[in-house]
Design a protein around this motif. Sequence first.
Motif, PDB file in Angstrom:
ATOM      1  N   THR A   1       0.831  -1.200   0.000  1.00  0.00           N
ATOM      2  CA  THR A   1       0.000   0.000   0.000  1.00  0.00           C
ATOM      3  C   THR A   1       0.870   1.257   0.000  1.00  0.00           C
ATOM      4  OG1 THR A   1      -1.672   1.280   1.199  1.00  0.00           O
ATOM      5  CG2 THR A   1      -0.237  -0.107   2.542  1.00  0.00           C
ATOM      6  N   THR A   2       0.448   2.232  -0.801  1.00  0.00           N
ATOM      7  CA  THR A   2       1.132   3.534  -0.807  1.00  0.00           C
ATOM      8  C   THR A   2       0.209   4.633  -0.279  1.00  0.00           C
ATOM      9  OG1 THR A   2       0.459   3.902  -3.109  1.00  0.00           O
ATOM     10  CG2 THR A   2       2.632   2.909  -2.749  1.00  0.00           C
ATOM     11  N   GLU A   3      -1.015   4.257   0.081  1.00  0.00           N
ATOM     12  CA  GLU A   3      -1.970   5.222   0.649  1.00  0.00           C
ATOM     13  C   GLU A   3      -1.429   5.708   1.992  1.00  0.00           C
ATOM     14  OE1 GLU A   3      -4.806   6.454   3.429  1.00  0.00           O
ATOM     15  OE2 GLU A   3      -4.156   4.363   3.477  1.00  0.00           O
ATOM     16  N   ALA A   4      -1.616   6.986   2.296  1.00  0.00           N
ATOM     17  CA  ALA A   4      -0.941   7.622   3.434  1.00  0.00           C
ATOM     18  C   ALA A   4      -1.189   6.926   4.774  1.00  0.00           C
ATOM     19  CB  ALA A   4      -1.363   9.092   3.523  1.00  0.00           C
ATOM     20  N   PHE A   5      -2.448   6.682   5.123  1.00  0.00           N
ATOM     21  CA  PHE A   5      -2.728   6.121   6.448  1.00  0.00           C
ATOM     22  C   PHE A   5      -2.270   4.676   6.566  1.00  0.00           C
ATOM     23  CE2 PHE A   5      -5.051   3.922   9.716  1.00  0.00           C
ATOM     24  CZ  PHE A   5      -4.951   4.787  10.790  1.00  0.00           C
ATOM     25  N   SER A   6      -2.709   3.827   5.640  1.00  0.00           N
ATOM     26  CA  SER A   6      -2.398   2.400   5.775  1.00  0.00           C
ATOM     27  C   SER A   6      -0.905   2.106   5.631  1.00  0.00           C
ATOM     28  CB  SER A   6      -3.218   1.563   4.788  1.00  0.00           C
ATOM     29  OG  SER A   6      -3.041   2.004   3.461  1.00  0.00           O
ATOM     30  N   SER A   7      -0.199   2.866   4.788  1.00  0.00           N
ATOM     31  CA  SER A   7       1.241   2.637   4.662  1.00  0.00           C
ATOM     32  C   SER A   7       1.973   3.077   5.926  1.00  0.00           C
ATOM     33  CB  SER A   7       1.816   3.338   3.427  1.00  0.00           C
ATOM     34  OG  SER A   7       1.645   4.732   3.494  1.00  0.00           O
ATOM     35  N   ALA A   8       1.548   4.199   6.522  1.00  0.00           N
ATOM     36  CA  ALA A   8       2.157   4.637   7.784  1.00  0.00           C
ATOM     37  C   ALA A   8       1.866   3.643   8.900  1.00  0.00           C
ATOM     38  CB  ALA A   8       1.641   6.023   8.163  1.00  0.00           C
ATOM     39  N   LEU A   9       0.657   3.100   8.917  1.00  0.00           N
ATOM     40  CA  LEU A   9       0.299   2.094   9.916  1.00  0.00           C
ATOM     41  C   LEU A   9       1.186   0.863   9.777  1.00  0.00           C
ATOM     42  CD1 LEU A   9      -1.608   1.006  12.133  1.00  0.00           C
ATOM     43  CD2 LEU A   9      -3.157   0.265  10.297  1.00  0.00           C
ATOM     44  N   CYS A  10       1.355   0.373   8.554  1.00  0.00           N
ATOM     45  CA  CYS A  10       2.202  -0.800   8.323  1.00  0.00           C
ATOM     46  C   CYS A  10       3.648  -0.537   8.729  1.00  0.00           C
ATOM     47  CB  CYS A  10       2.148  -1.216   6.852  1.00  0.00           C
ATOM     48  SG  CYS A  10       0.603  -1.968   6.333  1.00  0.00           S
ATOM     49  N   ARG A  11       4.168   0.618   8.341  1.00  0.00           N
ATOM     50  CA  ARG A  11       5.563   0.929   8.673  1.00  0.00           C
ATOM     51  C   ARG A  11       5.761   1.060  10.177  1.00  0.00           C
ATOM     52  NH1 ARG A  11       4.772   4.454   4.397  1.00  0.00           N
ATOM     53  NH2 ARG A  11       4.811   6.235   5.819  1.00  0.00           N
ATOM     54  N   THR A  12       4.832   1.701  10.857  1.00  0.00           N
ATOM     55  CA  THR A  12       4.949   1.881  12.312  1.00  0.00           C
ATOM     56  C   THR A  12       4.827   0.552  13.038  1.00  0.00           C
ATOM     57  OG1 THR A  12       4.000   4.087  12.102  1.00  0.00           O
ATOM     58  CG2 THR A  12       4.042   3.139  14.308  1.00  0.00           C
ATOM     59  N   PHE A  13       3.908  -0.288  12.581  1.00  0.00           N
ATOM     60  CA  PHE A  13       3.714  -1.599  13.206  1.00  0.00           C
ATOM     61  C   PHE A  13       4.937  -2.483  12.981  1.00  0.00           C
ATOM     62  CE2 PHE A  13       1.476  -5.883  13.045  1.00  0.00           C
ATOM     63  CZ  PHE A  13       1.505  -6.049  14.416  1.00  0.00           C
ATOM     64  N   GLY A  14       5.524  -2.410  11.799  1.00  0.00           N
ATOM     65  CA  GLY A  14       6.761  -3.133  11.536  1.00  0.00           C
ATOM     66  C   GLY A  14       6.593  -4.591  11.153  1.00  0.00           C
ATOM     67  N   LYS A  15       5.351  -5.033  11.008  1.00  0.00           N
ATOM     68  CA  LYS A  15       5.079  -6.412  10.586  1.00  0.00           C
ATOM     69  C   LYS A  15       3.938  -6.390   9.578  1.00  0.00           C
ATOM     70  CE  LYS A  15       4.668  -8.267  14.899  1.00  0.00           C
ATOM     71  NZ  LYS A  15       4.427  -9.369  15.862  1.00  0.00           N
ATOM     72  N   PRO A  16       3.795  -7.464   8.799  1.00  0.00           N
ATOM     73  CA  PRO A  16       2.655  -7.516   7.870  1.00  0.00           C
ATOM     74  C   PRO A  16       1.334  -7.464   8.626  1.00  0.00           C
ATOM     75  CG  PRO A  16       4.284  -9.191   7.332  1.00  0.00           C
ATOM     76  CD  PRO A  16       4.675  -8.627   8.663  1.00  0.00           C
ATOM     77  N   LEU A  17       0.352  -6.896   7.967  1.00  0.00           N
ATOM     78  CA  LEU A  17      -0.950  -6.652   8.571  1.00  0.00           C
ATOM     79  C   LEU A  17      -2.026  -7.360   7.750  1.00  0.00           C
ATOM     80  CD1 LEU A  17      -2.148  -4.734  10.813  1.00  0.00           C
ATOM     81  CD2 LEU A  17      -2.412  -3.037   9.014  1.00  0.00           C
ATOM     82  N   VAL A  18      -2.964  -7.995   8.421  1.00  0.00           N
ATOM     83  CA  VAL A  18      -4.110  -8.557   7.702  1.00  0.00           C
ATOM     84  C   VAL A  18      -4.946  -7.407   7.156  1.00  0.00           C
ATOM     85  CG1 VAL A  18      -6.334  -9.738   8.032  1.00  0.00           C
ATOM     86  CG2 VAL A  18      -4.233 -10.744   8.945  1.00  0.00           C
ATOM     87  N   SER A  19      -5.430  -7.582   5.939  1.00  0.00           N
ATOM     88  CA  SER A  19      -6.315  -6.587   5.328  1.00  0.00           C
ATOM     89  C   SER A  19      -7.455  -7.312   4.639  1.00  0.00           C
ATOM     90  CB  SER A  19      -5.551  -5.734   4.312  1.00  0.00           C
ATOM     91  OG  SER A  19      -6.414  -4.775   3.737  1.00  0.00           O
ATOM     92  N   THR A  20      -8.626  -7.226   5.230  1.00  0.00           N
ATOM     93  CA  THR A  20      -9.827  -7.804   4.632  1.00  0.00           C
ATOM     94  C   THR A  20     -10.964  -6.811   4.821  1.00  0.00           C
ATOM     95  OG1 THR A  20     -11.327  -9.717   4.627  1.00  0.00           O
ATOM     96  CG2 THR A  20     -10.423  -9.062   6.767  1.00  0.00           C
ATOM     97  N   SER A  21     -11.856  -6.735   3.878  1.00  0.00           N
ATOM     98  CA  SER A  21     -12.906  -5.719   3.940  1.00  0.00           C
ATOM     99  C   SER A  21     -13.726  -5.841   5.228  1.00  0.00           C
ATOM    100  CB  SER A  21     -13.819  -5.820   2.715  1.00  0.00           C
ATOM    101  OG  SER A  21     -14.329  -7.125   2.578  1.00  0.00           O
ATOM    102  N   ALA A  22     -14.113  -4.695   5.763  1.00  0.00           N
ATOM    103  CA  ALA A  22     -14.816  -4.630   7.063  1.00  0.00           C
ATOM    104  C   ALA A  22     -16.301  -4.907   6.875  1.00  0.00           C
ATOM    105  CB  ALA A  22     -14.581  -3.268   7.716  1.00  0.00           C
TER     106      ALA A  22
END
Length: 195
Positions: free
Chosen positions: A117-138
Motif C-alpha cells: 500500500t502507498t496510501e498515506a494512512f495504511s502505509s504509515a500504519l504498516c511501517r509503524t507496526f513493523g510487521k505484515p498486517l491482515v487486510s480484509t474488507s470490514a
Amino acid sequence: MNKFAPDIKAAVETLRRGGIIVYPTDTVWGIGCDATNSEAVKRVFGLKKRADAKALITLVGSLAALERTADGIPDVAYELIECTDRPLTIVYDRPLPMAHISPELQAPDGTIGIRVTTEAFSSALCRTFGKPLVSTSANISGRPSPAVFKQIDPEIIAGVDYVCTSRRNEQPTENTKPSMVMRLSANGCFKILRS
C-alpha cells in the motif's frame, strides 16, 4: 507531527496486544490484525463469518517489507506494482519462513496474497507496526464492502478492539472497491483472479 500519529499509535498498541482493528486502507475500509498472530487471524475469520478456506490478504507498507514476507518474488512483480494505476494484490508461491506468517493466511496450496500500500494512512500504519498486517474488507462475508466508514456494519464495529478515527468523514474515491488480485508464480506465469 503527522496528523495520523495519535490514531496510528493507538492502532499499533492494539495490534501488538493481539487485538483486531477497523482501519481505512488504499481500497475499502478494512479489518486488520497482526499477520503473524494466528489467534488474532482466527478472530477475524470469526467476525466476518468467513470460511477458513478463503485466505485473507496481507498488507505491507513498502517493497522492503514485501521482500521480508514473500519468497521467490519474480522481477515482473516490481514492474506491476510500480506501473499499476489501482491497488494490486499479488498472490505469491509462499511466504518466507522467517516472516512467521500465520498459516491461516495461506491458501491450501501454500500461496499468500500480499499488497503493497502507498496510501498515506495504511502505509504509515504498516511501517509503524513493523510487521505484515491482515487486510480484509470490514464486512460480514457476502455483504457489500464498505467504501466509507458509515457503511460499516455495527456488528463489525462492536467486534473489534479499536476503530481508527482517521478518514471517517471522507467521501468515496476512485479506489473504493477491492483490489485487483493476480496470481504470479516465481517462474513469471500469471493469472488474473479478480479484476
